[in-house]
Design an enzyme around this catalytic site. Structure first.
Site, PDB file in Angstrom:
ATOM      1  N   HIS A  88      -1.717   9.976  -6.785  1.00 55.48           N
ATOM      2  CA  HIS A  88      -0.790  10.630  -6.083  1.00 55.48           C
ATOM      3  C   HIS A  88      -0.276  12.106  -6.330  1.00 55.48           C
ATOM      4  O   HIS A  88      -0.056  12.896  -5.619  1.00 55.48           O
ATOM      5  CB  HIS A  88       0.516   9.864  -5.978  1.00 55.48           C
ATOM      6  CG  HIS A  88       1.544  10.302  -5.024  1.00 55.48           C
ATOM      7  ND1 HIS A  88       1.542  10.961  -3.894  1.00 55.48           N
ATOM      8  CD2 HIS A  88       2.928  10.093  -5.163  1.00 55.48           C
ATOM      9  CE1 HIS A  88       2.720  11.370  -3.265  1.00 55.48           C
ATOM     10  NE2 HIS A  88       3.695  11.022  -4.091  1.00 55.48           N
TER      11      HIS A  88
ATOM     12  N   ASP B  84       3.464   4.249  -5.940  1.00 60.31           N
ATOM     13  CA  ASP B  84       3.015   5.521  -6.149  1.00 60.31           C
ATOM     14  C   ASP B  84       1.788   5.220  -7.201  1.00 60.31           C
ATOM     15  O   ASP B  84       2.066   4.916  -8.355  1.00 60.31           O
ATOM     16  CB  ASP B  84       3.806   6.366  -6.709  1.00 60.31           C
ATOM     17  CG  ASP B  84       4.881   6.950  -5.523  1.00 60.31           C
ATOM     18  OD1 ASP B  84       4.882   6.585  -4.728  1.00 60.31           O
ATOM     19  OD2 ASP B  84       5.784   7.848  -5.971  1.00 60.31           O
TER      20      ASP B  84
ATOM     21  N   HIS C  17       7.373  12.612 -11.128  1.00 58.80           N
ATOM     22  CA  HIS C  17       6.061  12.241 -10.541  1.00 58.80           C
ATOM     23  C   HIS C  17       5.076  13.051 -11.535  1.00 58.80           C
ATOM     24  O   HIS C  17       4.214  12.469 -11.983  1.00 58.80           O
ATOM     25  CB  HIS C  17       6.115  12.900  -9.312  1.00 58.80           C
ATOM     26  CG  HIS C  17       6.624  12.093  -8.327  1.00 58.80           C
ATOM     27  ND1 HIS C  17       7.899  12.034  -7.867  1.00 58.80           N
ATOM     28  CD2 HIS C  17       5.983  11.383  -7.227  1.00 58.80           C
ATOM     29  CE1 HIS C  17       7.965  11.302  -6.766  1.00 58.80           C
ATOM     30  NE2 HIS C  17       6.991  10.858  -6.316  1.00 58.80           N
TER      31      HIS C  17
ATOM     32  N   TRP D 283      -0.859 -10.085  17.754  1.00 60.68           N
ATOM     33  CA  TRP D 283      -1.041  -9.105  16.730  1.00 60.68           C
ATOM     34  C   TRP D 283      -0.604  -7.441  17.093  1.00 60.68           C
ATOM     35  O   TRP D 283      -0.505  -7.174  18.181  1.00 60.68           O
ATOM     36  CB  TRP D 283      -2.583  -9.117  16.092  1.00 60.68           C
ATOM     37  CG  TRP D 283      -3.568  -9.009  17.134  1.00 60.68           C
ATOM     38  CD1 TRP D 283      -3.577  -8.886  18.473  1.00 60.68           C
ATOM     39  CD2 TRP D 283      -5.071  -9.394  16.755  1.00 60.68           C
ATOM     40  NE1 TRP D 283      -4.873  -8.992  18.882  1.00 60.68           N
ATOM     41  CE2 TRP D 283      -5.781  -9.189  17.958  1.00 60.68           C
ATOM     42  CE3 TRP D 283      -5.564  -9.273  15.627  1.00 60.68           C
ATOM     43  CZ2 TRP D 283      -7.155  -9.043  18.066  1.00 60.68           C
ATOM     44  CZ3 TRP D 283      -7.016  -9.413  15.661  1.00 60.68           C
ATOM     45  CH2 TRP D 283      -7.655  -9.227  17.011  1.00 60.68           C
ATOM     46  N   ASN D 284      -0.474  -6.783  16.152  1.00 62.97           N
ATOM     47  CA  ASN D 284      -0.139  -5.271  16.258  1.00 62.97           C
ATOM     48  C   ASN D 284      -0.968  -4.540  15.655  1.00 62.97           C
ATOM     49  O   ASN D 284      -1.514  -4.673  14.555  1.00 62.97           O
ATOM     50  CB  ASN D 284       1.415  -5.061  15.557  1.00 62.97           C
ATOM     51  CG  ASN D 284       2.323  -5.947  16.163  1.00 62.97           C
ATOM     52  OD1 ASN D 284       2.358  -6.135  17.433  1.00 62.97           O
ATOM     53  ND2 ASN D 284       3.038  -6.883  15.463  1.00 62.97           N
TER      54      ASN D 284
END
Ligand code: MN
Length: 259
Positions: A80, A76, A209, A62-63
């Site tokens: 945000h 998004d 956005h 695992w990481n």
């Protein structure tokens, strides 16, 4: 099981429907958006091994991963942007899950973008698409197919010059039409963000956005394989990690489409 779900499974098994992966690989070489140095930047991904069948964990691998929320193919959320900060259910953990699934309208502007990397989708161009394929229904994902995901090296993907990045996006008026006139779920793009590369210089800055998130809409960035989808007729599923108060999340975006 309902008839339509039985038919869905049958058609997936028979191959008359297929699942398409709209997601870029996510790793340390995944490009991240660059901002002017006066602003804080978002870190790219790092992966550190915790254990890999070794002294630290003899039977398991695992990481630890670390990255900005807006890394690679990502989501998004309305929170945000400042325009969406006070909306209800505006974060990754509170957006109703029904809003992660919707029909896809794929607008192919690959030819325009090959001539002009700063191409913006105008309302007139959107109306042309609707004249051919029908009006964009409420609750749809609008996916801007630009061919940009074919730019596999970071430099041409970002496409920066002395005056900043150059990549396609939406005319400010189009974002307004999509958010308010069509009541879409959100927009998806092949580029690193849902605004054009030069959108920091627009008035207002980053209009897609500002408009989309102000209207509670979602953004999907760094998509690929849009050429495998028809203009209409596919369904896209884009469910972010349930990060508490998260502004966005890397995610796996998949489409179900006629084969
Ligand atoms: Mn983002």
């Amino acid at each position: 099981m309902s008839g339509v779900l039985t038919q869905l499974v049958d058609e997936l098994n028979r191959g008359t429907l297929k699942v398409v992966d709209l997601t870029q690989p996510l790793g340390p070489s995944t490009p991240v958006i660059g901002l002017p140095p006066i602003f804080a930047s978002s870190p790219g991904m790092t992966i550190d091994v915790i254990s890999k069948y070794d002294d630290k964990g003899p039977a398991w691998y695992w990481n630890t991963i670390r990255m900005g929320e807006h890394t690679g193919t990502h989501f998004d959320a309305p929170i945000h942007w400042i325009t969406g900060k006070d909306l209800p259910n505006n974060a990754c953990d509170t957006i109703p899950v029904s809003r992660f699934v919707g029909p896809a309208c794929v607008i192919d502007v690959t030819g325009d973008v090959s001539r002009d990397p700063d191409f913006l989708l105008t309302p007139e161009r959107l109306e042309e698409w609707e004249a051919e394929h029908g009006r964009i229904p409420g609750g749809a994902w609008v996916l801007l197919r630009t061919g940009w995901s074919r730019r596999s090296d970071v430099a041409s993907f970002i496409n920066a010059r002395e005056d900043g990045p150059h990549s396609p996006g939406f005319d400010a008026r189009t974002s307004k039409v999509l958010a308010e006139g069509r009541d879409v779920l959100g927009v998806g793009v092949e580029t690193i963000g849902t605004d054009a590369g030069q959108a920091g210089t627009f008035d207002p800055p980053f209009p897609n956005h500002a408009t989309m998130h102000g209207a509670g809409k979602i953004g999907l960035a760094s998509l690929c394989n849009l050429h495998q989808l028809p203009p209409t007729g596919a369904i896209v599923i884009a469910a972010p990690l349930k990060i508490v108060n998260g502004s966005g999340s890397p995610l796996r975006v998949i489409a179900i489409t006629p084969a």
